[in-house]
Write a protein that holds these residues in place. Structure first.
Motif, PDB file in Angstrom:
ATOM      1  N   THR A 144      48.275  40.681  35.492  1.00  0.00           N
ATOM      2  CA  THR A 144      49.420  41.173  36.249  1.00  0.00           C
ATOM      3  C   THR A 144      50.661  41.069  35.358  1.00  0.00           C
ATOM      4  O   THR A 144      50.621  40.439  34.299  1.00  0.00           O
ATOM      5  N   TRP A 145      51.744  41.667  35.821  1.00  0.00           N
ATOM      6  CA  TRP A 145      52.984  41.630  35.033  1.00  0.00           C
ATOM      7  C   TRP A 145      53.433  40.180  34.831  1.00  0.00           C
ATOM      8  O   TRP A 145      53.810  39.787  33.722  1.00  0.00           O
ATOM      9  N   LYS A 146      53.346  39.397  35.895  1.00  0.00           N
ATOM     10  CA  LYS A 146      53.812  38.008  35.800  1.00  0.00           C
ATOM     11  C   LYS A 146      52.948  37.200  34.820  1.00  0.00           C
ATOM     12  O   LYS A 146      53.467  36.411  34.024  1.00  0.00           O
ATOM     13  N   GLU A 147      51.629  37.414  34.882  1.00  0.00           N
ATOM     14  CA  GLU A 147      50.743  36.702  33.942  1.00  0.00           C
ATOM     15  C   GLU A 147      51.043  37.127  32.510  1.00  0.00           C
ATOM     16  O   GLU A 147      51.050  36.307  31.596  1.00  0.00           O
ATOM     17  N   CYS A 148      51.286  38.414  32.326  1.00  0.00           N
ATOM     18  CA  CYS A 148      51.568  38.944  30.992  1.00  0.00           C
ATOM     19  C   CYS A 148      52.847  38.314  30.424  1.00  0.00           C
ATOM     20  O   CYS A 148      52.893  37.886  29.266  1.00  0.00           O
TER      21      CYS A 148
END
Lengths: 228, 329
Positions: free
Chosen positions: B92-96
């Protein structure tokens, strides 16, 4: 929840948004970490039905929510990585009746967006620290680099197996290259380039995230509201 | 949950795991897809070896290695999207953002710290203090032997450091943060408390002299093997590869929610080191992390070893309230 709900017309939310002049100042910058939006409810869908359809979003580990008087407020702590709303920390959803039908308005804040927005500054600061430390450490490293270069100037031969297989032999550094490197000293070890590259990368990620997450949550809410 | 007996241990009693290669799912799809995801890893490894072995001196330099490393990771990110191992590990964007923050720390501040107190610097200082030379016999060996030894010496040290982290509480405090990751993605290897990231980078490679090309070869081989530890791609990895090298399957078990499974597969590149010492378990897990899969924020990741260590110290040495105290009359 008790007390009268403040109007959302002024985009103000209880307990979080400041008031007066500070509010208008904050309104100028809070788009950085705040996602707002409104969606028309399907015909005939009232507040309870709409929130019932959205409830799975808030039945996630680390999420607490409260629903009353046409308003749903939530907070999240350490949400799971795959939580569809993992970037948001708190927010409010409200259903308002309008002549054309019900409208869902939402307002959510994200520390992740704020973090990503500020990350470029952090990495620029890292770059400056690296440059500063490089200046302070230069006298020591120059001597060490000189010794290293002297060692590197020794040309070694490849093992006969490598020679037979045709691997390129190590080269002795050319004279002018050697001088050039000498002038540069230990600059490579204290280069801020990586820090600036990451600053740029986080700026790009912020733009992507601010647009993407806004659209994703809108699409997810819309799909849930119109789902059977 | 009963778990599966592996040697003297019961694996999977706390959380579901898959044990044995025959039980691990295969790549599904057309013949090209299956062929691609069967031979991708060996093809990359041998291409890298050939490239770095024969590349002219003008190309065989660190900047080329960095460029290839970045491009390869971008390709692997695309593969995560094309053929994910588990949907529940989707990036996800947050994980990235979180992962890249740690990658960024590694390239900047941690690199700066390594310039002063990294193991190579400390060994360099030690050698110069005693006027010792590096072990020069290393450079007389064939290039690939030098490259293998560079990798093996580092991996052997890292195996024991990593195993120590799982067995000695002060080290575990620093390493535990990395075990709070709940999914594997290509940059997850960089996630952890900076103290652990520093410790895991320690090695004795600085004692040996070697040819620059051997170091580049070692870096390329290490990347072509180790990069798959944290990746969300389903491969039909050949049996010989799984026997010799650490894979995402092995490492998913190491990150499993199951306590006993986490005490296995410590080596970074060469899983045969685990086989040598009886800590290898073949299989995979989908449910990862600690405390039931709680995700830790970056703030907590930074402070956890210290706050947790402080709590433990207080419990052990602090004044305990006497629960049986009798109030004065």
């Amino acid at each position: 929840m008790t007390g009268q709900a403040p109007s959302m017309d002024g985009e103000r939310m209880p307990g979080i948004s400041p008031s007066g002049d500070a509010r208008s100042w904050m309104r100028l910058i809070d788009w950085i970490w705040t996602v707002r939006g409104e969606l028309p409810l399907p015909a005939g869908q009232d507040t309870d039905k709409a929130f019932a359809k959205l409830e799975p979003f808030f039945r996630e580990p680390g999420t607490s929510f409260d629903q009353a008087e046409g308003r749903l407020t939530f907070t999240k702590k350490d949400p799971l990585a795959q939580d569809k709303m993992s970037i948001y920390d708190r927010g409010e959803l409200r259903v308002e009746s309008q002549p054309g039908g019900g409208v869902l308005r939402y307002w959510m804040t994200s520390k992740s967006l704020l973090f990503c927005f500020l990350a470029p500054l952090l990495f620029v600061a890292f770059g400056q620290i690296i440059v500063g430390v490089g200046i302070l450490a230069k006298p020591d490293t120059e001597q060490a680099d000189k010794k290293k270069k002297e060692e590197k100037d020794k040309v070694r031969e490849l093992h006969w197996i490598d020679q037979m297989l045709g691997a390129p032999a190590p080269e002795k550094p050319k004279k002018d290259e050697k001088d050039k490197k000498k002038d540069e000293g230990g600059k490579d070890r204290f280069s801020p380039t990586s820090a600036y590259v990451f600053a740029g990368l986080f700026a790009l990620l912020y733009v992507i995230g601010r647009i993407l997450e806004d659209r994703l949550i809108r699409r997810r809410f819309l799909r849930s509201l119109s789902g059977g | 949950m009963n778990g599966v007996r592996v040697g003297n241990r019961i694996i999977g009693a706390d959380s579901p795991v898959t044990i044995g290669w025959e039980n691990v799912p295969k790549v599904e799809g057309g013949p090209f897809k299956r062929l691609f995801f069967t031979w991708f890893q060996p093809a990359v490894l041998f291409s890298m070896i050939l490239f770095w072995y024969y590349a002219p001196n003008s190309i065989a330099k660190a900047s080329t290695a960095i460029g290839i490393g970045i491009a390869f990771r971008a390709l692997l990110l695309a593969l995560e999207w094309v053929n994910p191992r588990f949907k529940s590990w989707e990036l996800t964007w947050k994980e990235c953002v979180t992962d890249l923050f740690y990658v960024g720390l590694g390239y900047t501040i941690l690199n700066l710290v390594d310039n002063f107190i990294g193991s190579d610097v400390l060994i360099e200082n030690l050698l110069s203090s005693f006027d010792w030379d590096k072990l020069a016999w290393f450079t007389d060996l064939p290039l690939l032997v030098q490259a293998f030894l560079i990798l093996f010496i580092f991996d052997f040290g890292q195996y024991w450091m990593h195993r120590g982290m799982h067995n000695w509480y002060p080290l575990w405090l620093t390493h535990s943060v990395h075990h709070y990751i709940t999914q594997l993605n290509i940059n997850k290897g960089a996630v952890g408390n900076p103290v652990e990231l520093f410790l895991i980078g320690l090695g004795i490679g600085g004692l040996f002299d070697f040819l620059p090309r051997a170091a580049l070869l070692a870096g390329a081989i290490g990347m072509s093997i180790g990069v798959y530890q944290h990746i969300n791609v389903r491969f039909n990895t050949p049996a010989w590869w799984r026997f010799l090298f650490n894979t995402t399957e092995h490492h998913s078990l190491h990150h499993s929610l199951d306590f006993e499974a986490t005490r296995s597969n410590y080596a970074s590149n060469f899983i045969f080191i685990d086989r040598m010492f009886g800590t290898c378990v073949d299989g995979e897990a989908e449910l990862l992390g600690m405390e039931g899969g709680r995700r830790m924020s970056i703030r907590e990741q930074m402070t956890y070893p210290f706050t947790e260590g402080w709590k433990t110290m207080k419990e052990k040495f602090g004044k305990a309230d006497d629960p049986h105290a009798v109030p004065a009359e």
